[in-house]
Design an enzyme around this catalytic site. Structure first.
Site, short mmCIF file in Angstrom:
data_model
loop_
_atom_site.label_atom_id
_atom_site.label_comp_id
_atom_site.label_asym_id
_atom_site.label_seq_id
_atom_site.Cartn_x
_atom_site.Cartn_y
_atom_site.Cartn_z
N CYS A 107 0.65 -0.94 0.30
CA CYS A 107 -0.08 -0.09 0.10
C CYS A 107 1.00 1.17 0.11
O CYS A 107 0.30 2.01 -0.16
CB CYS A 107 -1.11 0.34 1.48
SG CYS A 107 -2.27 -0.84 0.89
N VAL A 140 -4.37 -18.44 5.11
CA VAL A 140 -4.83 -16.84 5.77
C VAL A 140 -4.76 -15.82 4.19
O VAL A 140 -3.99 -16.15 3.25
CB VAL A 140 -3.92 -16.13 6.37
CG1 VAL A 140 -3.90 -17.34 7.54
CG2 VAL A 140 -2.62 -16.65 6.47
N THR A 148 -5.36 -5.72 6.93
CA THR A 148 -5.45 -5.54 7.86
C THR A 148 -5.96 -6.62 8.78
O THR A 148 -6.21 -7.10 9.06
CB THR A 148 -6.68 -4.63 8.56
OG1 THR A 148 -7.26 -4.35 6.89
CG2 THR A 148 -5.24 -3.18 8.69
#
Length: 449
Positions: free
Chosen positions: A42, A281, A302
């Site tokens: 990001c 995950v 997140t």
């Protein structure tokens, strides 16, 4: 016990770090195709645009750091096979040796698949020309930054958060920028059209050209990109960035025999796949929407971190569950902060949910305090007043306000409860009546009419 993790993104490294915290004895090995780990993709647009000086600054830890903590990071390695019936993986080193030796085998007791996602590349003519880039890794970012030094006209395909952040950043370093989007608005996943228009107008005011309702048709050039064509519009471009989203990387999970759903790898609330000793995950897994209950994706750092913590606890014999998502997002595009959580008005309609909308146009501080800035808030509420979504645009204090509304949505707070809540106040940082309260009051008027 030996735990093997495939992938060194936020999810994979969170599993490794937290598992080590819970157990000093477990053997942990992480495989990654990259030479750098522990960085946030990001942040890449902000390095390209010059807000952050270098890519080195966004790398939080090195493989050597993890090695000192008993976590073996195998960089520049590619896992090619997962034989779950034998509890083993096969991998090769990809450090530039084309004549790679035969595959290396490693046994595991537990496997964590954290393979993330891969950039979707539109299947159009010219997508392999020089000057055409995807944006996913530090390596991608470094290539774009270097190329941009001699570029004058850029076309960014895709008006999601990364595309808009890149568009602003490239404009700031002197490049003529056009951002294109096949849908009729910017930020189509997070915002409703009325709120998206505010972001579009801001960017256009900064000199960024926005082209909507047009898909990339082709990229033209001899060896090097010279022109991008979207719909019937032709634009000169010596730099083309394909910011067209990601797809879950599920091939290894599929090979291992894990169930694959409509969106990605199927996991339970403990992050376990259908194969008893394999967890998954991050961006490769499908999750459930906290409001509609439907399967969805949540390709955010997140989310990956929360999933990684859950998986690590369960691997260590503790008990933890991952809750359905609300997909809280925030982005900083130039001076503008844009945040959203939960359903949009449009997505509610698509799911057959009747809603009312409350809006407010207020200020981030007391109106007389120097530096106060406009803030636009939109609440999406069910017919019983329950808050289902929120969108906020301002030049400051957006993230913390979105987080507050995420908690409200998770706890099924209603508009009348928001109006009765106690909010903090001081002239330099807030108004005496919070903008969320004003929006909730607007929704209540409509609910009672």
């Amino acid at each position: 016990m030996r735990v093997v993790v495939i992938g060194s993104g936020a999810g994979g490294l969170t599993v490794a770090s937290n598992l080590r915290k819970y157990s000093k004895e477990v053997e942990i090995t992480v495989f990654t195709m990259e030479d750098k780990v522990a960085y946030s993709p990001c942040a890449i647009p902000y390095v390209i645009g010059g807000d952050i000086d270098s890519f080195e600054e966004i790398v939080m830890h090195t493989p050597e750091y993890y090695g000192k903590h008993g976590i073996n990071i195998v960089t520049e390695s590619e896992v090619l096979e997962v034989a779950s019936s034998q509890n083993l993986i096969k991998y090769r080193l990809i450090n530039g040796d084309e004549s790679a030796p035969e595959l290396i085998t490693l046994k595991y007791d537990y496997l964590v698949i954290a393979t993330g996602g891969y950039p979707f590349i539109p299947p159009v003519e010219g997508n392999d020309l020089e000057g055409v880039f995807k944006v996913r890794t530090i390596e991608d970012g470094a290539k774009i930054k270097e190329w941009s030094k001699t570029s004058s006209k850029a076309v960014i395909v895709g008006a999601g958060a990364i595309g808009l952040e890149l568009g602003y950043g490239l404009k700031q370093i002197g490049i003529e920028v056009s951002v294109t989007e096949m849908l009729p608005q910017v930020l189509p996943r997070s915002l409703d059209p009325d709120m998206a228009l505010k972001v579009q107008e801001y960017l256009e005011g900064q000199g960024v050209r926005i082209i909507l309702n047009n898909a990339l048709t082709k990229i033209v050039g001899v060896d090097v990109a010279e022109e991008a064509v979207v719909g019937d519009i032709k634009m000169d471009a010596d730099l083309v960035i394909l910011s067209t989203g990601v797809r879950p990387s599920i091939e290894l999970a599929k090979q291992a025999g894990c169930n694959i759903g409509d969106m990605g790898v199927v996991v339970n609330e403990r992050m376990e796949t259908s194969v008893s000793n394999i967890y998954a995950v991050g961006d490769c897994v499908e999750v459930h929407d906290g409001i509609t209950g439907q399967k969805t994706l949540s390709p955010f750092g997140t989310t990956a971190v929360r999933q990684g913590k859950v998986a690590a606890k369960n691997l260590a014999g503790k008990d933890a569950v991952f809750r359905p998502v609300l997909n809280s997002v925030v982005s900083k595009i130039g001076e503008l902060e844009v945040g959203a959580v939960g359903l949009t008005e449009e997505s509610a309609k698509m799911n057959g949910i009747e809603v009312v909308v409350g809006k407010s146009q207020a200020l981030t501080r007391a109106r007389y305090y120097p530096g106060c800035k406009p803030i636009d808030t939109k609440l999406i509420c069910g017919l019983d007043g329950t808050i289902l979504g929120c969108q906020i645009i301002a030049k400051e204090t957006v993230a913390e306000r979105v987080d507050t509304m995420a908690m409200a949505i998770a706890k099924q707070v209603k508009c009348n409860e928001i109006t009765e809540m106690e909010f903090s106040y001081a002239p330099p940082v807030s108004m005496v009546v919070d903008p969320a309260v004003m929006a909730a009051e607007d929704a209540l008027k409509k609910l009672s009419s």
